[in-house]
Structures are given as C-alpha cells and as structure tokens.
Design a protein around this motif. Sequence first.
Motif, PDB file in Angstrom:
ATOM      1  N   ALA A 184       0.815  -1.212   0.000  1.00 25.61           N
ATOM      2  CA  ALA A 184       0.000   0.000   0.000  1.00 25.61           C
ATOM      3  C   ALA A 184       0.850   1.264   0.000  1.00 25.61           C
ATOM      4  CB  ALA A 184      -0.929   0.000   1.213  1.00 25.61           C
ATOM      5  N   LEU A 185       2.055   1.153   0.574  1.00 25.89           N
ATOM      6  CA  LEU A 185       2.959   2.296   0.640  1.00 25.89           C
ATOM      7  C   LEU A 185       3.964   2.306  -0.511  1.00 25.89           C
ATOM      8  CD1 LEU A 185       3.648   2.264   4.486  1.00 25.89           C
ATOM      9  CD2 LEU A 185       2.098   3.784   3.237  1.00 25.89           C
ATOM     10  N   GLY A 186       3.859   1.324  -1.410  1.00 23.46           N
ATOM     11  CA  GLY A 186       4.756   1.273  -2.562  1.00 23.46           C
ATOM     12  C   GLY A 186       6.187   0.944  -2.205  1.00 23.46           C
ATOM     13  N   ILE A 187       6.379   0.146  -1.150  1.00 20.79           N
ATOM     14  CA  ILE A 187       7.722  -0.215  -0.682  1.00 20.79           C
ATOM     15  C   ILE A 187       8.045  -1.636  -1.137  1.00 20.79           C
ATOM     16  CG2 ILE A 187       9.159  -0.622   1.360  1.00 20.79           C
ATOM     17  CD1 ILE A 187       7.425   1.510   2.780  1.00 20.79           C
ATOM     18  N   GLU A 188       9.092  -1.782  -1.928  1.00 21.72           N
ATOM     19  CA  GLU A 188       9.467  -3.104  -2.442  1.00 21.72           C
ATOM     20  C   GLU A 188      10.250  -3.915  -1.420  1.00 21.72           C
ATOM     21  OE1 GLU A 188      11.321  -3.101  -6.247  1.00 21.72           O
ATOM     22  OE2 GLU A 188       9.729  -1.939  -7.212  1.00 21.72           O
ATOM     23  N   ARG A 189      11.154  -3.264  -0.694  1.00 19.44           N
ATOM     24  CA  ARG A 189      11.997  -3.965   0.276  1.00 19.44           C
ATOM     25  C   ARG A 189      12.126  -3.110   1.526  1.00 19.44           C
ATOM     26  NH1 ARG A 189      15.308  -8.193  -1.518  1.00 19.44           N
ATOM     27  NH2 ARG A 189      16.919  -7.709   0.010  1.00 19.44           N
ATOM     28  N   ALA A 190      12.147  -3.778   2.677  1.00 17.56           N
ATOM     29  CA  ALA A 190      12.271  -3.052   3.938  1.00 17.56           C
ATOM     30  C   ALA A 190      13.052  -3.893   4.936  1.00 17.56           C
ATOM     31  CB  ALA A 190      10.887  -2.739   4.509  1.00 17.56           C
ATOM     32  N   HIS A 191      13.726  -3.224   5.855  1.00 16.12           N
ATOM     33  CA  HIS A 191      14.199  -3.909   7.047  1.00 16.12           C
ATOM     34  C   HIS A 191      12.969  -4.243   7.893  1.00 16.12           C
ATOM     35  CE1 HIS A 191      18.305  -3.016   6.055  1.00 16.12           C
ATOM     36  NE2 HIS A 191      18.148  -1.701   6.174  1.00 16.12           N
ATOM     37  N   PHE A 192      13.151  -5.156   8.848  1.00 15.73           N
ATOM     38  CA  PHE A 192      12.016  -5.606   9.652  1.00 15.73           C
ATOM     39  C   PHE A 192      12.452  -5.792  11.104  1.00 15.73           C
ATOM     40  CE2 PHE A 192       9.482  -8.822  11.756  1.00 15.73           C
ATOM     41  CZ  PHE A 192       8.185  -8.458  11.440  1.00 15.73           C
ATOM     42  N   CYS A 193      11.580  -5.399  12.015  1.00 19.08           N
ATOM     43  CA  CYS A 193      11.782  -5.706  13.440  1.00 19.08           C
ATOM     44  C   CYS A 193      10.438  -6.058  14.045  1.00 19.08           C
ATOM     45  CB  CYS A 193      12.406  -4.518  14.172  1.00 19.08           C
ATOM     46  SG  CYS A 193      12.689  -4.807  15.945  1.00 19.08           S
ATOM     47  N   GLY A 194      10.349  -7.249  14.639  1.00 17.07           N
ATOM     48  CA  GLY A 194       9.122  -7.680  15.288  1.00 17.07           C
ATOM     49  C   GLY A 194       9.427  -8.339  16.609  1.00 17.07           C
ATOM     50  N   LEU A 195       8.544  -8.158  17.578  1.00 19.68           N
ATOM     51  CA  LEU A 195       8.738  -8.727  18.914  1.00 19.68           C
ATOM     52  C   LEU A 195       7.607  -9.687  19.232  1.00 19.68           C
ATOM     53  CD1 LEU A 195      10.100  -6.940  22.018  1.00 19.68           C
ATOM     54  CD2 LEU A 195       8.046  -8.357  22.244  1.00 19.68           C
ATOM     55  N   SER A 196       7.950 -10.859  19.753  1.00 20.88           N
ATOM     56  CA  SER A 196       6.991 -11.894  20.132  1.00 20.88           C
ATOM     57  C   SER A 196       6.153 -12.301  18.925  1.00 20.88           C
ATOM     58  CB  SER A 196       6.138 -11.429  21.310  1.00 20.88           C
ATOM     59  OG  SER A 196       5.428 -12.508  21.882  1.00 20.88           O
ATOM     60  N   MET A 197       4.852 -12.042  18.912  1.00 26.43           N
ATOM     61  CA  MET A 197       4.052 -12.376  17.729  1.00 26.43           C
ATOM     62  C   MET A 197       4.580 -11.661  16.498  1.00 26.43           C
ATOM     63  SD  MET A 197      -0.087 -12.187  17.224  1.00 26.43           S
ATOM     64  CE  MET A 197      -0.202 -10.389  17.211  1.00 26.43           C
ATOM     65  N   GLY A 198       5.074 -10.433  16.676  1.00 25.72           N
ATOM     66  CA  GLY A 198       5.671  -9.716  15.563  1.00 25.72           C
ATOM     67  C   GLY A 198       6.875 -10.433  14.999  1.00 25.72           C
ATOM     68  N   GLY A 199       7.672 -11.069  15.865  1.00 32.40           N
ATOM     69  CA  GLY A 199       8.802 -11.868  15.396  1.00 32.40           C
ATOM     70  C   GLY A 199       8.353 -13.102  14.634  1.00 32.40           C
ATOM     71  N   MET A 200       7.228 -13.669  15.031  1.00 29.62           N
ATOM     72  CA  MET A 200       6.677 -14.822  14.313  1.00 29.62           C
ATOM     73  C   MET A 200       6.247 -14.422  12.910  1.00 29.62           C
ATOM     74  SD  MET A 200       4.463 -16.258  17.533  1.00 29.62           S
ATOM     75  CE  MET A 200       5.254 -16.394  19.137  1.00 29.62           C
ATOM     76  N   VAL A 201       5.655 -13.226  12.809  1.00 34.17           N
ATOM     77  CA  VAL A 201       5.316 -12.681  11.494  1.00 34.17           C
ATOM     78  C   VAL A 201       6.595 -12.509  10.667  1.00 34.17           C
ATOM     79  CG1 VAL A 201       4.443 -10.631  10.299  1.00 34.17           C
ATOM     80  CG2 VAL A 201       3.209 -11.543  12.277  1.00 34.17           C
ATOM     81  N   GLY A 202       7.657 -12.031  11.316  1.00 32.95           N
ATOM     82  CA  GLY A 202       8.927 -11.872  10.619  1.00 32.95           C
ATOM     83  C   GLY A 202       9.466 -13.182  10.076  1.00 32.95           C
ATOM     84  N   MET A 203       9.351 -14.253  10.838  1.00 34.37           N
ATOM     85  CA  MET A 203       9.804 -15.556  10.357  1.00 34.37           C
ATOM     86  C   MET A 203       9.006 -15.991   9.139  1.00 34.37           C
ATOM     87  SD  MET A 203      10.548 -17.759  13.833  1.00 34.37           S
ATOM     88  CE  MET A 203      10.047 -16.749  15.226  1.00 34.37           C
ATOM     89  N   TRP A 204       7.708 -15.738   9.157  1.00 36.34           N
ATOM     90  CA  TRP A 204       6.881 -16.082   7.994  1.00 36.34           C
ATOM     91  C   TRP A 204       7.326 -15.285   6.774  1.00 36.34           C
ATOM     92  CZ3 TRP A 204       3.885 -14.079   4.232  1.00 36.34           C
ATOM     93  CH2 TRP A 204       3.071 -14.966   3.524  1.00 36.34           C
ATOM     94  N   LEU A 205       7.568 -14.000   6.958  1.00 30.83           N
ATOM     95  CA  LEU A 205       8.017 -13.162   5.843  1.00 30.83           C
ATOM     96  C   LEU A 205       9.353 -13.651   5.285  1.00 30.83           C
ATOM     97  CD1 LEU A 205       7.188  -9.636   7.304  1.00 30.83           C
ATOM     98  CD2 LEU A 205       6.006 -10.762   5.411  1.00 30.83           C
ATOM     99  N   LEU A 206      10.260 -14.005   6.163  1.00 27.54           N
ATOM    100  CA  LEU A 206      11.595 -14.423   5.735  1.00 27.54           C
ATOM    101  C   LEU A 206      11.575 -15.747   4.984  1.00 27.54           C
ATOM    102  CD1 LEU A 206      13.524 -13.421   8.961  1.00 27.54           C
ATOM    103  CD2 LEU A 206      13.939 -12.459   6.687  1.00 27.54           C
ATOM    104  N   THR A 207      10.570 -16.570   5.232  1.00 30.23           N
ATOM    105  CA  THR A 207      10.493 -17.860   4.547  1.00 30.23           C
ATOM    106  C   THR A 207       9.568 -17.832   3.328  1.00 30.23           C
ATOM    107  OG1 THR A 207       8.804 -18.578   6.142  1.00 30.23           O
ATOM    108  CG2 THR A 207      11.068 -19.237   6.576  1.00 30.23           C
ATOM    109  N   HIS A 208       8.631 -16.888   3.287  1.00 34.75           N
ATOM    110  CA  HIS A 208       7.665 -16.850   2.188  1.00 34.75           C
ATOM    111  C   HIS A 208       7.825 -15.650   1.265  1.00 34.75           C
ATOM    112  CE1 HIS A 208       5.732 -19.667   5.003  1.00 34.75           C
ATOM    113  NE2 HIS A 208       5.177 -20.190   3.933  1.00 34.75           N
ATOM    114  N   ALA A 209       8.494 -14.601   1.733  1.00 31.42           N
ATOM    115  CA  ALA A 209       8.712 -13.411   0.895  1.00 31.42           C
ATOM    116  C   ALA A 209      10.079 -12.810   1.195  1.00 31.42           C
ATOM    117  CB  ALA A 209       7.606 -12.392   1.132  1.00 31.42           C
ATOM    118  N   PRO A 210      11.132 -13.623   1.106  1.00 35.66           N
ATOM    119  CA  PRO A 210      12.466 -13.136   1.509  1.00 35.66           C
ATOM    120  C   PRO A 210      12.971 -11.983   0.657  1.00 35.66           C
ATOM    121  CG  PRO A 210      12.640 -15.231   0.348  1.00 35.66           C
ATOM    122  CD  PRO A 210      11.186 -15.015   0.618  1.00 35.66           C
TER     123      PRO A 210
END
Length: 257
Positions: free
Chosen positions: A82-108
């Motif tokens: 929605a923001l037109g961002i192709e690549r970003a750094h990521f920081c997530g804590l607890s459930m947010g970190g779980m989301v990060g793991m999903w992103l790293l394995t499905h949209a690296p």
Amino acid sequence: MRIKIGHEEFEVRIDGRDTAPALLLSNSLSSDMSMWDDQIPLWSQRFRVIRYDQRGHGRSIVSPAPYTMEQLGRDALGVLDALGIERAHFCGLSMGGMVGMWLLTHAPDRIERAVLANTAAYMGPVDLWNGRIAAAQGGGMEALVDATIARWFPEPFRLAAPETMQRMRAMILNTPVVGYQGSCMAIRDMDQRESIKAIRNPVLVIIGSKDPATTPADGEAVRAAIPGARKCLLDAAHISNIEQAAQFGAEVDAFLG
C-alpha cells in the motif's frame, strides 16, 4: 493514517524521511504500535519507520477469529504494498517476530535485514492457548491483564516504572477480545521450526535472559536454526524493548547498519 488492504483498514504511522531506507515494525500480542515509542526518536534519524497495528489490535481491522500466521504475514506485505515499498528492514517482537519468520520464509525478497525479538518458532502446548482464549471469552482482557504484565516485566521493573506499567495495562485492556483470541489461535497453530532453516537473510535474534514467555531456549533455537543468525542477549523479560529501551534501540540500529 488509515490504509486499505483489500476491503480491510489498518492503522499505520510513519516517522522519518520519505527517502530513508524503510524499517517495518510489528507488534506483540495484546499490544499496539505504541509499544515502539521509545525507539522511534533514534531509529527515525536514519530510517523511514513504518508502524502498523496488527490485525485485531489497536485501531486496525478486527476480523472474526481464527487468524493464521500466513494471514498476519500477508497483512505485513499488504502494508508495504500500500505504501509502494518493495523492500524493507524488519523488526518484530513476540508475535511480531513470528510474522517476521513467515516473511523471511515466504517473501524473503521483500525483506533486507530482520530483527526477531523475544520470539519462538513454536509455542505449545495447545491447552495453554485454549485456556487463554477461554479466559478472554469469560472475563475479557481484564481476566488476563495481571498475568500478562507479570510475564512481560519482572517485579523490580514493575515497581520502578509505575507510569510505564499504567501505559502497558491500558494497552492490554484496549485490545479487542476477538482480536486477542484470533491471534492466540494463530500462535497456537504455528510451527515454523523447520521452515526457518531455509532463511538466508541477515537476522538478529534478541533474547531476554529472564523471559518466561518466549524463553532463552526458544530464542536460542531460532538462532540455531537460521544460518548465520546473530544473537543479542538482554537483561530483560518478555517486552525487552521497553524494559531495556536504550540498549534494544542501539543494538537494532547497529545491526541494521
């Protein structure tokens, strides 16, 4: 600001220069984007910091339960799209970190460097989560707030920071029950222990040495499974970015380069 992902609205806030590298932040269960307030003054100096309230939290869409980790991961991608961002750094804590793991394995390809803080690739037993879901159904977030605060912060910190504790309690109590329940189901049904072995992005795993929720052993298992992942051990319980705000911010800032 409000953005639409499909027909659903999410609350998003952006700090920092539009031309700076993007950094996407993902909040924990029972919280909202304000959990990152302490880090924004530092991180926004060098990054375009994008915060959003996860589905079922804060001012974002509260859709019917159950949720899945894939759904929460696709929400994060939807924010970037929605923001037109192709690549970003990521920081997530607890459930947010779980989301990060999903992103790293499905949209690296959408993620540059990632920080996975106070998190786990699997969180059993099932009965634990079913019990919390039932408690929320029977007594609302009021039935869960005291135990949540006790997991999040050790007693000395709770006593030394009463204003912070009031803010945290209000954040937990403001979490919609349906959103909490749906997210509990996503965590309950998640198992990323094998999939994260395929991650090749640079990753920093932050572990709280006194974390009773996602234990040091949980964090070490994540670090060991991800090739080349670095580790940072903080003297903290579960919400380490608030308990050790300055050190957390500096460690992430240094890792992102």
